[in-house]
Design an enzyme around this catalytic site. Structure first.
Site, PDB file in Angstrom:
ATOM      1  N   TYR A  83       3.623  -2.070  -9.930  1.00  0.00           N
ATOM      2  CA  TYR A  83       3.221  -0.713 -10.310  1.00  0.00           C
ATOM      3  C   TYR A  83       4.124  -0.125 -11.392  1.00  0.00           C
ATOM      4  O   TYR A  83       3.641   0.479 -12.342  1.00  0.00           O
ATOM      5  CB  TYR A  83       3.194   0.205  -9.075  1.00  0.00           C
ATOM      6  CG  TYR A  83       2.067  -0.164  -8.141  1.00  0.00           C
ATOM      7  CD1 TYR A  83       0.805   0.374  -8.313  1.00  0.00           C
ATOM      8  CD2 TYR A  83       2.244  -1.115  -7.138  1.00  0.00           C
ATOM      9  CE1 TYR A  83      -0.255   0.008  -7.493  1.00  0.00           C
ATOM     10  CE2 TYR A  83       1.190  -1.498  -6.313  1.00  0.00           C
ATOM     11  CZ  TYR A  83      -0.058  -0.934  -6.500  1.00  0.00           C
ATOM     12  OH  TYR A  83      -1.106  -1.315  -5.697  1.00  0.00           O
ATOM     13  N   GLU A 102       3.733  -7.536   0.866  1.00  0.00           N
ATOM     14  CA  GLU A 102       4.913  -6.713   0.607  1.00  0.00           C
ATOM     15  C   GLU A 102       5.844  -6.579   1.801  1.00  0.00           C
ATOM     16  O   GLU A 102       6.071  -5.468   2.319  1.00  0.00           O
ATOM     17  CB  GLU A 102       4.491  -5.321   0.126  1.00  0.00           C
ATOM     18  CG  GLU A 102       3.657  -5.337  -1.134  1.00  0.00           C
ATOM     19  CD  GLU A 102       3.485  -3.938  -1.741  1.00  0.00           C
ATOM     20  OE1 GLU A 102       3.840  -2.943  -1.093  1.00  0.00           O
ATOM     21  OE2 GLU A 102       3.006  -3.867  -2.887  1.00  0.00           O
ATOM     22  N   ASN A 136       2.593  -7.816  -6.559  1.00  0.00           N
ATOM     23  CA  ASN A 136       2.084  -6.454  -6.711  1.00  0.00           C
ATOM     24  C   ASN A 136       3.031  -5.711  -7.636  1.00  0.00           C
ATOM     25  O   ASN A 136       4.237  -5.646  -7.377  1.00  0.00           O
ATOM     26  CB  ASN A 136       2.032  -5.731  -5.359  1.00  0.00           C
ATOM     27  CG  ASN A 136       1.022  -6.359  -4.414  1.00  0.00           C
ATOM     28  OD1 ASN A 136       0.264  -7.258  -4.805  1.00  0.00           O
ATOM     29  ND2 ASN A 136       1.005  -5.891  -3.189  1.00  0.00           N
ATOM     30  N   HIS A 159      -1.201  -6.511   6.403  1.00  0.00           N
ATOM     31  CA  HIS A 159      -0.958  -5.414   5.456  1.00  0.00           C
ATOM     32  C   HIS A 159      -0.492  -4.211   6.278  1.00  0.00           C
ATOM     33  O   HIS A 159      -1.139  -3.164   6.309  1.00  0.00           O
ATOM     34  CB  HIS A 159      -2.201  -5.133   4.620  1.00  0.00           C
ATOM     35  CG  HIS A 159      -1.930  -4.418   3.321  1.00  0.00           C
ATOM     36  ND1 HIS A 159      -2.304  -4.910   2.086  1.00  0.00           N
ATOM     37  CD2 HIS A 159      -1.308  -3.243   3.064  1.00  0.00           C
ATOM     38  CE1 HIS A 159      -1.931  -4.067   1.129  1.00  0.00           C
ATOM     39  NE2 HIS A 159      -1.334  -3.035   1.707  1.00  0.00           N
ATOM     40  N   ARG A 214      -9.999  -9.067  -2.592  1.00  0.00           N
ATOM     41  CA  ARG A 214      -8.850  -9.154  -1.685  1.00  0.00           C
ATOM     42  C   ARG A 214      -8.907  -8.013  -0.671  1.00  0.00           C
ATOM     43  O   ARG A 214      -8.958  -6.842  -1.048  1.00  0.00           O
ATOM     44  CB  ARG A 214      -7.548  -9.061  -2.490  1.00  0.00           C
ATOM     45  CG  ARG A 214      -6.281  -9.039  -1.648  1.00  0.00           C
ATOM     46  CD  ARG A 214      -5.027  -9.062  -2.534  1.00  0.00           C
ATOM     47  NE  ARG A 214      -3.821  -9.092  -1.746  1.00  0.00           N
ATOM     48  CZ  ARG A 214      -2.996  -8.041  -1.570  1.00  0.00           C
ATOM     49  NH1 ARG A 214      -3.259  -6.878  -2.138  1.00  0.00           N
ATOM     50  NH2 ARG A 214      -1.919  -8.150  -0.823  1.00  0.00           N
ATOM     51  N   GLU A 237      -1.945  -6.946  -6.863  1.00  0.00           N
ATOM     52  CA  GLU A 237      -2.192  -5.501  -6.977  1.00  0.00           C
ATOM     53  C   GLU A 237      -1.600  -4.989  -8.278  1.00  0.00           C
ATOM     54  O   GLU A 237      -0.471  -5.341  -8.639  1.00  0.00           O
ATOM     55  CB  GLU A 237      -1.532  -4.690  -5.841  1.00  0.00           C
ATOM     56  CG  GLU A 237      -2.168  -4.856  -4.490  1.00  0.00           C
ATOM     57  CD  GLU A 237      -1.480  -4.016  -3.414  1.00  0.00           C
ATOM     58  OE1 GLU A 237      -0.853  -2.988  -3.740  1.00  0.00           O
ATOM     59  OE2 GLU A 237      -1.567  -4.419  -2.247  1.00  0.00           O
TER      60      GLU A 237
HETATM   61  C1  GBH Z   1       1.341  -1.051  -2.513  1.00  0.00           C
HETATM   62  O1  GBH Z   1       2.611  -0.639  -2.207  1.00  0.00           O
HETATM   63  C2  GBH Z   1       0.585  -1.334  -1.249  1.00  0.00           C
HETATM   64  O2  GBH Z   1       0.436  -2.718  -1.024  1.00  0.00           O
HETATM   65  C3  GBH Z   1      -0.727  -0.639  -1.165  1.00  0.00           C
HETATM   66  O3  GBH Z   1      -1.181  -0.672   0.149  1.00  0.00           O
HETATM   67  C4  GBH Z   1      -0.584   0.763  -1.704  1.00  0.00           C
HETATM   68  O4  GBH Z   1      -1.705   1.551  -1.475  1.00  0.00           O
HETATM   69  C5  GBH Z   1      -0.297   0.653  -3.172  1.00  0.00           C
HETATM   70  O5  GBH Z   1       0.795  -0.166  -3.406  1.00  0.00           O
HETATM   71  C6  GBH Z   1      -0.056   1.990  -3.855  1.00  0.00           C
HETATM   72  O6  GBH Z   1       1.064   2.628  -3.338  1.00  0.00           O
HETATM   73  O7  GBH Z   1      10.598   2.475  -2.574  1.00  0.00           O
HETATM   74  O8  GBH Z   1      12.187   3.870  -3.717  1.00  0.00           O
HETATM   75  O9  GBH Z   1      11.990   1.581  -4.364  1.00  0.00           O
HETATM   76  C7  GBH Z   1       3.437  -0.368  -3.324  1.00  0.00           C
HETATM   77  C8  GBH Z   1       4.695   0.273  -2.848  1.00  0.00           C
HETATM   78  C9  GBH Z   1       5.734   1.724  -4.370  1.00  0.00           C
HETATM   79  C10 GBH Z   1       6.982   0.032  -3.264  1.00  0.00           C
HETATM   80  C11 GBH Z   1       6.892   1.989  -5.273  1.00  0.00           C
HETATM   81  C12 GBH Z   1       8.135   0.311  -4.159  1.00  0.00           C
HETATM   82  C13 GBH Z   1       9.249   1.949  -5.459  1.00  0.00           C
HETATM   83  C14 GBH Z   1      10.024   3.159  -5.023  1.00  0.00           C
HETATM   84  N1  GBH Z   1       5.718   0.375  -3.869  1.00  0.00           N
HETATM   85  N2  GBH Z   1       8.111   1.685  -4.590  1.00  0.00           N
HETATM   86  S1  GBH Z   1      11.285   2.726  -3.847  1.00  0.00           S
END
Ligand code: GBH
Length: 462
Positions: A303, A172, A301, A127, A83, A367
């Site tokens: 995390y 996103e 995605n 993106h 991707r 992701e």
């Molecule tokens: C992704 O974003 C991206 O697609 C990617 O490009 C990036 O490198 C990767 O993750 C790692 O960061 O905003 O206060 O609610 C993930 C972004 C991170 C968005 C955590 C939501 C939660 C904190 N996400 N975030 S808040």
């Protein structure tokens, strides 16, 4: 000696797609080559104080010049899919008019080389790298940007339609709308809560218009998708005010996209919650039907989960209208280098919720991964045991969701390479391949060898 990989105890279905993910601005570099003009991330990263250490994507991981080496790394991993994202400012630099051949040629070479290596190209059209000229004309809060995006989708599909297996419209849109126009921690760095809501709607509209343009331009077999960073929202307690906080964040983080795209409607509670900011009159007749274009899969995605309680939070906030009602709590347990909690249960919760809410929609993890500091030993080997543990736990959660009936078709690890981590610059490393940014030398980490074994045996052991 039996050279076959040992049988997995947690086997994934035959045909499960194993991949890695990247994004154009985070890896390509070559910011001014072959007709590329600035995107909002070039402008933002060159503005002092916006990105840590003043880092920019000017060179990044130099993937634009090292594509062959990077595809060789993918082949070594044994992935079935890769991707990547297509840079709008390479293909259509001003956001209007005809495509630039040299920009398209890079993605022709990339997709040809992937296919020659037996790897399915999975392309994301957006993106986060909006051509700066379109931001100057109003950006995503401006309705015309949605139409411009559909045109870009069309000309890209015309050029690459025979080469790309899966097309994802947006990556996103929550981040792009609410971090870009709400909290301002991402490009273009605006802090206008009402404009962030308009942007979110225009992303839904852009997605729907682009799906229509892609269907018209692509072979019938092409898969069309959308990637959302859905929030696994947990209330801190069963207290009604905490439950209300969770409902608000679910509306602004999840249903604001899921309801238009899968049901052709806006959540009533979202409209009521944000009434002090907007009357939503920017939603024109027919927009929600446009957003509701059928798609073939949903990309997720994931995390970390989001834990909320009644309370207050600082402004500018990426959650318009919740600042005097919602407090974000640090989840307990271990953290990654981003200070995000390690919590695989949140991924299971999300997948089983989508199993129930969106029956019949195939799901793909587009992701998942973690930033950690690496340890190089004297021989130069790079060790990242925490990343292996994180990935193992999250794949086990995916396996459990599959066993419980979630229709998960694939998993893309973020990320192939250490790269430009947006507002954090090069200080946070998500790669399973280490990049020495001074020399651009690539060194697969322990996690890369671990992932190759998972792919080879089709699952996890232990
Ligand atoms: C992704 O974003 C991206 O697609 C990617 O490009 C990036 O490198 C990767 O993750 C790692 O960061 O905003 O206060 O609610 C993930 C972004 C991170 C968005 C955590 C939501 C939660 C904190 N996400 N975030 S808040």
């Amino acid at each position: 000696v039996d050279a076959r990989p040992e049988a997995p105890t947690l086997a994934f279905p035959a045909g499960f797609r194993w991949g890695t993910a990247t994004a154009a601005y985070q890896i390509e570099g070559a910011a001014t080559e072959d007709g590329r003009t600035p995107s909002i991330w070039d402008t933002f990263s060159r503005t002092p104080g916006r990105v840590r250490n003043g880092d920019t994507g000017d060179i990044a991981a130099d993937h634009y010049h090292r594509m062959d080496e990077d595809i060789a790394l993918l082949a070594e991993l044994g992935v079935s899919d890769y991707r990547f994202s297509i840079a709008w400012p390479r293909v259509q630099p001003t956001g209007r008019g005809p495509a630039v051949q040299k920009g398209l040629d890079f993605y022709r070479r990339l997709t040809d080389a992937l296919r020659a290596a037996g790897i399915r190209p999975v392309a994301t059209l957006y993106h986060w790298d909006l051509p700066q000229e379109l931001e100057d004309a109003g950006g995503w809060p401006h309705r015309d940007t949605a139409a411009r995006f559909a045109e870009y989708a069309h000309l890209t599909a015309d050029a690459l339609g025979d080469r790309v297996a899966t097309w994802t419209t947006l990556n996103e849109p929550w981040c792009a709308a609410f971090l870009g126009y709400g909290s301002g921690v991402h490009a273009p760095g605006r802090t206008e809560p009402a404009a962030a809501l308009r942007a979110a709607h225009h992303f839904n509209l852009a997605h729907g218009l682009a799906v229509r343009a892609l269907r018209a331009a692509l072979p019938a077999a092409a898969e069309i998708s959308l990637t959302l960073n859905l929030h696994a929202v947990r209330p801190a307690s069963g207290d009604p005010d905490d439950l209300d906080a969770a409902r608000r964040i679910d509306a602004l983080g999840n249903r604001i996209f899921l309801d238009p795209v899968f049901h052709g409607r806006l959540p009533d509670d979202l409209v009521a919650d944000t009434a002090a900011l907007t009357d939503w009159s920017f939603v024109h007749d027919g927009d929600l039907a446009t957003a509701h274009a059928p798609i073939d899969s949903l990309g997720i995605n994931y995390y970390a989960p989001t834990v909320v309680a009644a309370g207050t939070s600082p402004t500018p906030s990426p959650w318009p209208g919740t600042e005097d009602r919602v407090r974000f709590l640090p989840a307990p347990g271990p953290r990654t280098a981003m200070d995000w909690p390690v919590d695989a249960e949140g991924l299971y919760e999300l997948l089983t919720r989508l199993r129930d809410d969106l029956p019949g929609v195939p799901l793909v993890i587009t992701e998942n991964g973690a930033a950690y500091d690496d340890y190089a030993d004297p021989s130069g080997d790079v060790h990242d045991p925490e990343r292996v543990a994180y990935l193992h736990a999250h794949l086990a959660a995916v396996h459990r969701a599959l066993a419980d009936g979630a229709d998960v078709r694939g998993y893309f690890l973020w990320s192939l390479l250490d790269n430009f981590e947006w507002a954090y610059g090069y200080g946070k490393r998500f790669g399973i391949v280490h990049v020495d940014f001074a020399t651009q030398r690539r060194t697969p980490k322990d996690s890369a060898r671990w992932y190759a074994r998972v792919i080879a045996r089709g699952g996890l052991t232990g």
